[in-house]
Scaffold this motif. Sequence first.
Motif, PDB file in Angstrom:
ATOM      1  N   ASN A 117       3.615  33.139  26.624  1.00 55.27           N
ATOM      2  CA  ASN A 117       3.093  32.321  25.536  1.00 55.27           C
ATOM      3  C   ASN A 117       3.580  30.889  25.753  1.00 55.27           C
ATOM      4  OD1 ASN A 117       5.788  32.117  24.553  1.00 55.27           O
ATOM      5  ND2 ASN A 117       5.513  34.027  23.386  1.00 55.27           N
ATOM      6  N   ARG A 118       3.172  29.977  24.884  1.00 63.35           N
ATOM      7  CA  ARG A 118       3.504  28.569  25.099  1.00 63.35           C
ATOM      8  C   ARG A 118       5.008  28.318  25.012  1.00 63.35           C
ATOM      9  NH1 ARG A 118       0.304  24.833  26.253  1.00 63.35           N
ATOM     10  NH2 ARG A 118      -1.419  26.263  25.922  1.00 63.35           N
ATOM     11  N   GLN A 119       5.685  29.035  24.131  1.00 64.86           N
ATOM     12  CA  GLN A 119       7.127  28.850  23.988  1.00 64.86           C
ATOM     13  C   GLN A 119       7.859  29.287  25.257  1.00 64.86           C
ATOM     14  OE1 GLN A 119       8.785  30.878  20.622  1.00 64.86           O
ATOM     15  NE2 GLN A 119      10.848  30.080  20.963  1.00 64.86           N
ATOM     16  N   LYS A 120       7.493  30.456  25.787  1.00 64.50           N
ATOM     17  CA  LYS A 120       8.129  30.938  27.019  1.00 64.50           C
ATOM     18  C   LYS A 120       7.818  30.016  28.192  1.00 64.50           C
ATOM     19  CE  LYS A 120       8.283  35.904  25.976  1.00 64.50           C
ATOM     20  NZ  LYS A 120       7.796  37.252  26.397  1.00 64.50           N
ATOM     21  N   ASN A 139       1.414  20.528  24.135  1.00 57.16           N
ATOM     22  CA  ASN A 139       2.035  21.320  23.061  1.00 57.16           C
ATOM     23  C   ASN A 139       3.227  22.143  23.538  1.00 57.16           C
ATOM     24  OD1 ASN A 139       0.161  20.475  21.043  1.00 57.16           O
ATOM     25  ND2 ASN A 139      -1.342  21.917  21.868  1.00 57.16           N
ATOM     26  N   HIS A 140       4.022  21.560  24.422  1.00 61.69           N
ATOM     27  CA  HIS A 140       5.255  22.215  24.859  1.00 61.69           C
ATOM     28  C   HIS A 140       6.411  21.710  23.982  1.00 61.69           C
ATOM     29  CE1 HIS A 140       3.369  24.055  28.218  1.00 61.69           C
ATOM     30  NE2 HIS A 140       3.236  22.965  28.948  1.00 61.69           N
ATOM     31  N   ALA A 141       6.967  22.598  23.207  1.00 62.95           N
ATOM     32  CA  ALA A 141       8.093  22.231  22.335  1.00 62.95           C
ATOM     33  C   ALA A 141       9.406  22.571  23.024  1.00 62.95           C
ATOM     34  CB  ALA A 141       7.985  22.961  21.004  1.00 62.95           C
ATOM     35  N   ALA A 172       7.149  26.788  28.063  1.00 58.73           N
ATOM     36  CA  ALA A 172       7.898  25.535  27.902  1.00 58.73           C
ATOM     37  C   ALA A 172       9.347  25.701  28.334  1.00 58.73           C
ATOM     38  CB  ALA A 172       7.834  25.068  26.445  1.00 58.73           C
ATOM     39  N   ALA A 173       9.907  26.877  28.094  1.00 63.44           N
ATOM     40  CA  ALA A 173      11.303  27.130  28.444  1.00 63.44           C
ATOM     41  C   ALA A 173      11.547  27.116  29.948  1.00 63.44           C
ATOM     42  CB  ALA A 173      11.754  28.469  27.854  1.00 63.44           C
ATOM     43  N   ALA A 208       1.293  29.274  30.554  1.00 58.65           N
ATOM     44  CA  ALA A 208       1.182  29.728  29.162  1.00 58.65           C
ATOM     45  C   ALA A 208      -0.053  30.591  28.941  1.00 58.65           C
ATOM     46  CB  ALA A 208       1.147  28.526  28.230  1.00 58.65           C
ATOM     47  N   CYS A 249       4.711  16.603  27.432  1.00 65.18           N
ATOM     48  CA  CYS A 249       4.982  17.837  26.686  1.00 65.18           C
ATOM     49  C   CYS A 249       4.202  17.859  25.374  1.00 65.18           C
ATOM     50  CB  CYS A 249       6.480  17.973  26.414  1.00 65.18           C
ATOM     51  SG  CYS A 249       7.459  18.436  27.865  1.00 65.18           S
ATOM     52  N   SER A 263      13.690  22.225  23.156  1.00 61.47           N
ATOM     53  CA  SER A 263      14.853  22.017  22.304  1.00 61.47           C
ATOM     54  C   SER A 263      15.650  20.808  22.788  1.00 61.47           C
ATOM     55  CB  SER A 263      15.748  23.257  22.312  1.00 61.47           C
ATOM     56  OG  SER A 263      16.328  23.432  23.603  1.00 61.47           O
TER      57      SER A 263
END
Length: 440
Positions: free
Chosen positions: A314-317, A266-268, A319-320, A308, A262, A270
Amino acid sequence: MAIKLQMLTEHPNEIALIERYWAVDESGQFLEKVSVLADVIQMPQGVTLASFIRQRCTAFDENQVCPQCAELIEIRNRSEAKKVPQRSAKLCTFCQDKRNAIELEVKKAKAEELERRLAEYFRNQLSRTVDYAGIADGQVLLLLALDRAITPRLTNGGFTIGDCRGLAPRYISDFLSQLREAGLILEDPNKAKPGTYYWQQDEIWVVNTQVAYRLAPDTKLGSGEEVIRSLLDRVYTDNEGLFNLWLDYSVADVMCYLADQCDLYNHALSEHEFEEIKSSLRSALEIYSVSQLWSVAWKVVRDAASLANREYYNRQKAAATIPGKIRRYLEKARRESIELKSWSRPELQPAGTLGMVLGEVFGIDEDSSGLTVSSLFARLTGRECSSNVEAELCEPVRELMTNALAHDVGPSVLFRFAELIRAGHDVGFAVKEIGSALRS
């Protein structure tokens, strides 16, 4: 606005400069600019006009009074002066010094109380001992691995969580918590860094990363290397405990690889998402191997990285989607009996001493599947044999109890069963012997 001045110099030129610096008109505006006054007297290099004047004069603002004693408030520069009378938010010098003295006494008393409590806590810790012959199998393996990770600090000195990084790829604090909760490692406040324990309001708080631990002494052997040596000849019997420890370690091994992947893309994620993935992987490890789940983690993270770059993502979506992708991929693999690929251990991710101990004692590693490990532990601990015997005795025991109740000879059957067991016969022989007698 009026400024009351208390001169600390007798030099006429300095007094004149100070009076010009603090001079104001009827509206409270300062009469002269600082830039003009700065060239009136030659000052040492690096010294500002405000600090030069402050060393030679104490200024009090008649528009500000102390909220406690109503005395004038000392000001240090022009920006602190007020144009209209008001009660100050800060104390005068005398009241502030008095408050500081009180706070210093309170701080001193709390420091003494903290020292007293820690000393009492340490004395209680010193009195605690453990019968290491009776601790759980999983705890034995953890201690052997911990000793190897931090030798010789486990047996003859204090250590912190940071010292234990070699124990496992991830979740070091969780493994240490198992030993802490069992009373096998104890806090040693005497060896902790200053500031590890401190007051937060009326409670004692602690900096967890700075806590120093030590091995609890054995009831008979005391402390030291003798305790560890006594664990080396352990005969392992706890099938469930061993398998749970293997699952804990294997989850750490897979999650470490997943987290690294990750970071690479660059997958953040939680903390909640990591916990969701951890739960899915723990369940999967009951069937698959660590190396197989590394391949799953690699595939899913790569898929998310590709996602992504798509439109509306995007990268956030992206990663989720990783927790759900892992769960669905594993469900599909089970449902369709898909053979998962196996990845080699990454060079930058050593097995840790816990993995090494598990390998040396049981011959298992990242390529051992959960099914293989479960079967191995069941066989080594005698659980597999026990389960087979129970299955063979199930029907004969049911028939015996039914006949005993039908003939109203339950107590006699139990007494006879006890006699046969005391005579050295096994359960199967006793059941068969009594059953034959009832049928004749």
